[in-house]
Design an enzyme around this catalytic site. Structure first.
Site, PDB file in Angstrom:
ATOM      1  N   TYR A 155       0.827  -1.209   0.000  1.00 58.09           N
ATOM      2  CA  TYR A 155       0.000   0.000   0.000  1.00 58.09           C
ATOM      3  C   TYR A 155       0.867   1.266   0.000  1.00 58.09           C
ATOM      4  CZ  TYR A 155      -3.913   3.009   1.547  1.00 58.09           C
ATOM      5  OH  TYR A 155      -4.874   3.994   1.657  1.00 58.09           O
ATOM      6  N   LYS A 159       0.755   4.101  -2.928  1.00 56.26           N
ATOM      7  CA  LYS A 159       0.354   5.479  -2.649  1.00 56.26           C
ATOM      8  C   LYS A 159       1.504   6.462  -2.864  1.00 56.26           C
ATOM      9  CE  LYS A 159      -3.984   4.922  -1.635  1.00 56.26           C
ATOM     10  NZ  LYS A 159      -5.006   5.416  -2.595  1.00 56.26           N
TER      11      LYS A 159
END
Length: 308
Positions: A155, A159
């Site tokens: 993640y 991001k």
């Protein structure tokens, strides 16, 4: 200043933050393509917007494949005659520590967040550039991509990658009048509901009660609706000069994140050898080393999670 006559796509808009973005854009006058992988949630989102007097259509498909990106853009053009705003919000989590993370855990998150953002934005700006009327690209980031979070290698990579792409797109799209920005939301969602630290805030939100000031002000943690206003603003003509920015929002707080800059610069004639670094690091460089992860203040006693 309204969004009347504008058309938008919001990915991952069946519930949570994405739904709040889609509803706010529709409230401001935009017609919205609502995308999600959950057919029932997508249909409910479209119905809610239409019941409130807005215009919306559904595309049920996973982001990542170029075919989905093409379908999203063609749906906006077919139903609304144009595309002005794209919000890339769709995402998944597969959290685990590095040494336990499988290839599938990594690839799934990267495919949805990073590739999904890339393919959808690429298709959208191809249409926007050809139409010649500018546009707004709004990509959703995360504090994890800015600071790192234990157990979120995939993640964090996705991001952080989104932020890097957005900064590049701001340069590449400027002449076409297309802005590109990253929104970093901090809000009560299904993702934060499992974090004990936020339990009191999530519980208040679920019960329809005001969120305590400690969360809204001190932590900048709020509701999905607290984030939606920024998304609508960035989609509007009022934000025509705002591009390449990473903007955090939550509760009562809004932040503009800095772009990476050198924290310390030092020179040594002949370069920095191993021996030179051993000698100089403690006195010259150690004080400038950067922290990692988010640091939260201690919860007031009344908000401490109840443990059995």
């Amino acid at each position: 200043m309204s969004l009347d006559g504008k058309a938008a796509i919001v990915t991952g808009a069946g519930r949570g933050l994405g739904l709040a973005y889609a509803q706010e854009l529709a409230r401001r006058g935009a017609s919205v393509v609502v995308n999600d992988v959950d057919a029932e949630a997508t249909a409910d989102a479209v119905a809610a917007i239409q019941t409130s007097g807005g215009r919306a259509v559904a595309v049920v498909a996973p982001v990542g494949p170029t075919e989905t990106a093409k379908e999203l853009v063609s749906t906006a053009v077919e139903h609304f005659g144009r595309l002005d705003i794209l919000v890339t919000n769709a995402g998944v989590l597969r959290d685990t520590v590095l040494w336990k993370m499988s290839d599938d855990d990594f690839d799934t998150v990267i495919n949805v967040h990073l590739r999904g953002t890339f393919t959808t934005v690429r298709e959208a700006v191809q249409h926007m550039r050809q139409a010649g009327e500018g546009g707004r690209i709004i990509c959703v980031g995360s504090p994890t991509g800015q600071r790192g979070t234990f157990g979120q290698t995939n993640y964090a990579a996705a991001k952080a990658g989104i932020v890097g792409m957005v900064r590049t797109w701001a340069l590449e799209l400027a002449r076409a009048g297309i802005t590109a920005n990253t929104v970093v939301p901090v809000a009560a969602t299904a993702m934060t509901a499992t974090v004990p630290y936020f339990a009191a805030a999530v519980r208040a939100e679920a019960n329809g009660e005001p969120m305590p000031a400690f969360f809204r002000h001190d932590l900048g943690f709020g509701t999905a609706d607290d984030v939606a206003g920024l998304v609508a603003f960035l989609g509007s003509d009022a934000a025509a000069s705002v591009t390449g920015q990473v903007i955090g929002v939550g509760g009562d707080r809004l932040q503009i994140w800095t772009h990476p800059e050198a924290a310390l610069t030092a020179y040594r004639e002949g370069g920095w050898t191993y021996d030179a670094l051993v000698d100089a690091w403690p006195s010259t460089f150690a004080g400038a080393a950067q922290s990692v992860g988010e640091r939260f203040p201690r919860l007031p006693e009344e908000f401490e999670p109840v443990t059995s």
